[in-house]
Design a protein around this motif. Sequence first.
Motif, PDB file in Angstrom:
ATOM      1  N   GLU A  29      30.216  10.055 -17.526  1.00  0.00           N
ATOM      2  CA  GLU A  29      30.538  10.891 -18.679  1.00  0.00           C
ATOM      3  C   GLU A  29      31.754  10.359 -19.419  1.00  0.00           C
ATOM      4  O   GLU A  29      31.774  10.269 -20.647  1.00  0.00           O
ATOM      5  N   ALA A  30      32.778   9.977 -18.665  1.00  0.00           N
ATOM      6  CA  ALA A  30      33.998   9.437 -19.269  1.00  0.00           C
ATOM      7  C   ALA A  30      33.718   8.118 -19.974  1.00  0.00           C
ATOM      8  O   ALA A  30      34.272   7.843 -21.048  1.00  0.00           O
ATOM      9  N   ALA A  31      32.854   7.292 -19.385  1.00  0.00           N
ATOM     10  CA  ALA A  31      32.523   5.995 -19.986  1.00  0.00           C
ATOM     11  C   ALA A  31      31.799   6.177 -21.313  1.00  0.00           C
ATOM     12  O   ALA A  31      32.078   5.477 -22.291  1.00  0.00           O
ATOM     13  N   VAL A  32      30.856   7.112 -21.363  1.00  0.00           N
ATOM     14  CA  VAL A  32      30.123   7.382 -22.604  1.00  0.00           C
ATOM     15  C   VAL A  32      31.073   7.902 -23.667  1.00  0.00           C
ATOM     16  O   VAL A  32      31.041   7.465 -24.832  1.00  0.00           O
ATOM     17  N   ALA A  33      31.942   8.835 -23.284  1.00  0.00           N
ATOM     18  CA  ALA A  33      32.894   9.410 -24.236  1.00  0.00           C
ATOM     19  C   ALA A  33      33.820   8.332 -24.796  1.00  0.00           C
ATOM     20  O   ALA A  33      34.126   8.318 -25.994  1.00  0.00           O
ATOM     21  N   GLN A  34      34.242   7.388 -23.939  1.00  0.00           N
ATOM     22  CA  GLN A  34      35.135   6.329 -24.400  1.00  0.00           C
ATOM     23  C   GLN A  34      34.411   5.367 -25.330  1.00  0.00           C
ATOM     24  O   GLN A  34      34.981   4.914 -26.333  1.00  0.00           O
ATOM     25  N   ARG A  35      33.152   5.058 -25.020  1.00  0.00           N
ATOM     26  CA  ARG A  35      32.382   4.185 -25.918  1.00  0.00           C
ATOM     27  C   ARG A  35      32.196   4.840 -27.279  1.00  0.00           C
ATOM     28  O   ARG A  35      32.293   4.184 -28.322  1.00  0.00           O
ATOM     29  N   LEU A  36      31.922   6.124 -27.280  1.00  0.00           N
ATOM     30  CA  LEU A  36      31.779   6.852 -28.545  1.00  0.00           C
ATOM     31  C   LEU A  36      33.081   6.834 -29.332  1.00  0.00           C
ATOM     32  O   LEU A  36      33.082   6.654 -30.553  1.00  0.00           O
ATOM     33  N   MET A  37      34.180   7.033 -28.626  1.00  0.00           N
ATOM     34  CA  MET A  37      35.469   7.045 -29.307  1.00  0.00           C
ATOM     35  C   MET A  37      35.797   5.681 -29.893  1.00  0.00           C
ATOM     36  O   MET A  37      36.233   5.574 -31.045  1.00  0.00           O
ATOM     37  N   ASP A  38      35.578   4.618 -29.137  1.00  0.00           N
ATOM     38  CA  ASP A  38      35.824   3.266 -29.640  1.00  0.00           C
ATOM     39  C   ASP A  38      34.941   2.970 -30.847  1.00  0.00           C
ATOM     40  O   ASP A  38      35.390   2.375 -31.836  1.00  0.00           O
ATOM     41  N   SER A  39      33.685   3.393 -30.772  1.00  0.00           N
ATOM     42  CA  SER A  39      32.758   3.176 -31.877  1.00  0.00           C
ATOM     43  C   SER A  39      33.182   3.967 -33.110  1.00  0.00           C
ATOM     44  O   SER A  39      33.105   3.462 -34.240  1.00  0.00           O
ATOM     45  N   ALA A  40      33.644   5.192 -32.910  1.00  0.00           N
ATOM     46  CA  ALA A  40      34.090   6.028 -34.026  1.00  0.00           C
ATOM     47  C   ALA A  40      35.299   5.418 -34.718  1.00  0.00           C
ATOM     48  O   ALA A  40      35.370   5.372 -35.958  1.00  0.00           O
ATOM     49  N   ILE A  41      36.252   4.934 -33.944  1.00  0.00           N
ATOM     50  CA  ILE A  41      37.452   4.322 -34.518  1.00  0.00           C
ATOM     51  C   ILE A  41      37.076   3.099 -35.350  1.00  0.00           C
ATOM     52  O   ILE A  41      37.587   2.894 -36.453  1.00  0.00           O
ATOM     53  N   SER A  42      36.169   2.283 -34.818  1.00  0.00           N
ATOM     54  CA  SER A  42      35.725   1.094 -35.536  1.00  0.00           C
ATOM     55  C   SER A  42      34.989   1.466 -36.823  1.00  0.00           C
ATOM     56  O   SER A  42      35.234   0.874 -37.884  1.00  0.00           O
ATOM     57  N   ALA A  43      34.101   2.460 -36.747  1.00  0.00           N
ATOM     58  CA  ALA A  43      33.309   2.850 -37.916  1.00  0.00           C
ATOM     59  C   ALA A  43      34.162   3.521 -38.983  1.00  0.00           C
ATOM     60  O   ALA A  43      34.077   3.186 -40.169  1.00  0.00           O
ATOM     61  N   PHE A  44      34.996   4.456 -38.583  1.00  0.00           N
ATOM     62  CA  PHE A  44      35.842   5.152 -39.554  1.00  0.00           C
ATOM     63  C   PHE A  44      36.847   4.198 -40.183  1.00  0.00           C
ATOM     64  O   PHE A  44      37.112   4.266 -41.380  1.00  0.00           O
ATOM     65  N   GLY A  45      37.414   3.310 -39.365  1.00  0.00           N
ATOM     66  CA  GLY A  45      38.371   2.360 -39.893  1.00  0.00           C
ATOM     67  C   GLY A  45      37.735   1.315 -40.782  1.00  0.00           C
ATOM     68  O   GLY A  45      38.323   0.885 -41.764  1.00  0.00           O
ATOM     69  N   GLY A  46      36.508   0.909 -40.447  1.00  0.00           N
ATOM     70  CA  GLY A  46      35.841  -0.134 -41.214  1.00  0.00           C
ATOM     71  C   GLY A  46      35.152   0.359 -42.468  1.00  0.00           C
ATOM     72  O   GLY A  46      35.188  -0.300 -43.517  1.00  0.00           O
ATOM     73  N   LYS A  47      34.510   1.535 -42.396  1.00  0.00           N
ATOM     74  CA  LYS A  47      33.726   2.036 -43.528  1.00  0.00           C
ATOM     75  C   LYS A  47      34.322   3.263 -44.212  1.00  0.00           C
ATOM     76  O   LYS A  47      33.913   3.613 -45.319  1.00  0.00           O
ATOM     77  N   GLY A  48      35.256   3.910 -43.525  1.00  0.00           N
ATOM     78  CA  GLY A  48      35.821   5.135 -44.086  1.00  0.00           C
ATOM     79  C   GLY A  48      35.070   6.360 -43.594  1.00  0.00           C
ATOM     80  O   GLY A  48      33.936   6.270 -43.116  1.00  0.00           O
ATOM     81  N   PHE A  49      35.705   7.518 -43.733  1.00  0.00           N
ATOM     82  CA  PHE A  49      35.132   8.748 -43.236  1.00  0.00           C
ATOM     83  C   PHE A  49      33.803   9.078 -43.916  1.00  0.00           C
ATOM     84  O   PHE A  49      32.832   9.473 -43.256  1.00  0.00           O
ATOM     85  N   LEU A  50      33.740   8.913 -45.220  1.00  0.00           N
ATOM     86  CA  LEU A  50      32.549   9.321 -45.955  1.00  0.00           C
ATOM     87  C   LEU A  50      31.352   8.424 -45.650  1.00  0.00           C
ATOM     88  O   LEU A  50      30.214   8.904 -45.564  1.00  0.00           O
ATOM     89  N   SER A  51      31.567   7.132 -45.493  1.00  0.00           N
ATOM     90  CA  SER A  51      30.455   6.196 -45.317  1.00  0.00           C
ATOM     91  C   SER A  51      29.988   6.061 -43.879  1.00  0.00           C
ATOM     92  O   SER A  51      28.824   5.740 -43.622  1.00  0.00           O
ATOM     93  N   ALA A  52      30.874   6.280 -42.942  1.00  0.00           N
ATOM     94  CA  ALA A  52      30.481   6.173 -41.533  1.00  0.00           C
ATOM     95  C   ALA A  52      29.547   7.321 -41.164  1.00  0.00           C
ATOM     96  O   ALA A  52      29.753   8.460 -41.577  1.00  0.00           O
ATOM     97  N   SER A  53      28.502   7.025 -40.407  1.00  0.00           N
ATOM     98  CA  SER A  53      27.540   8.055 -40.013  1.00  0.00           C
ATOM     99  C   SER A  53      27.577   8.288 -38.507  1.00  0.00           C
ATOM    100  O   SER A  53      27.876   7.375 -37.727  1.00  0.00           O
ATOM    101  N   VAL A  54      27.278   9.515 -38.118  1.00  0.00           N
ATOM    102  CA  VAL A  54      27.258   9.874 -36.709  1.00  0.00           C
ATOM    103  C   VAL A  54      26.212   9.054 -35.964  1.00  0.00           C
ATOM    104  O   VAL A  54      26.446   8.584 -34.843  1.00  0.00           O
ATOM    105  N   SER A  55      25.041   8.871 -36.572  1.00  0.00           N
ATOM    106  CA  SER A  55      23.978   8.124 -35.904  1.00  0.00           C
ATOM    107  C   SER A  55      24.375   6.671 -35.670  1.00  0.00           C
ATOM    108  O   SER A  55      24.072   6.089 -34.620  1.00  0.00           O
ATOM    109  N   GLU A  56      25.081   6.087 -36.634  1.00  0.00           N
ATOM    110  CA  GLU A  56      25.548   4.709 -36.481  1.00  0.00           C
ATOM    111  C   GLU A  56      26.579   4.623 -35.359  1.00  0.00           C
ATOM    112  O   GLU A  56      26.546   3.695 -34.536  1.00  0.00           O
ATOM    113  N   ILE A  57      27.502   5.561 -35.329  1.00  0.00           N
ATOM    114  CA  ILE A  57      28.527   5.582 -34.288  1.00  0.00           C
ATOM    115  C   ILE A  57      27.882   5.684 -32.910  1.00  0.00           C
ATOM    116  O   ILE A  57      28.250   4.969 -31.975  1.00  0.00           O
TER     117      ILE A  57
END
Length: 220
Positions: A29-57
């Motif tokens: 559970e912790a590993a999945v949560a950390q992967r999601l968090m790392d992916s979210a940081i990369s997506a939000f930082g790279g594309k911005g809040f509006l362009s990043a999608s939950v499905s992509e993350i």
Amino acid sequence: MPLSDHGDAEHSSTDSRGDHNDVQDVQDEAAVAQRLMDSAISAFGGKGFLSASVSEIAREAGTDADAVYARWSDKRELFDAAFREITERRMLLLIKSAPVPATSKLAMLGDSLLTTRRDSTRNMWIEACALAMRDPDWRPALSESLDVEAREISEIVEEAKKAGEIDEDLSTTAIVFLCQALGLGSHLVARSLASHGSEPDADDWSYFVGRLIRGLAPRT
């Protein structure tokens, strides 16, 4: 072995396997949560809040959107969590505790402005600033994180003043403001000029930062 003893042993073995499975489930559970968090940081930082999608993350984390919504109610709550994560990841606390003089800690902060090791974290900070400008409701969260950082830098500056490394007549608030402005602004400029090769050489930058910090010393 008596039957009752055998039964106790078998029960104990089952409990042990159950405990092991529980631990493994928590780790997974912790590993999945950390992967999601790392992916979210990369997506939000790279594309911005509006362009990043939950499905992509979720896809980049090797799972699906249901795994996101099981932890966060919507994309905004995920962004909030990601921003708290990058705030905790910032190197300032480690620099603060480094066994070197206070002015050396400030120099380390200055040197780190040219590194690319934490670009995803810095990108996320820039996006957080942009979001705060668009959405007044987000500003308190950003202000709180900046206030925490300001207090940490202030402690370093005050430490340097007590050691006679920085002129006590200089405003700690002004020094902190400059440090924070450089921290955010340098990354924006570096991103804009990356394709032009206009960034200073690392050694030149380090020397320049050192000269600036020495300029804060008491007048003799």
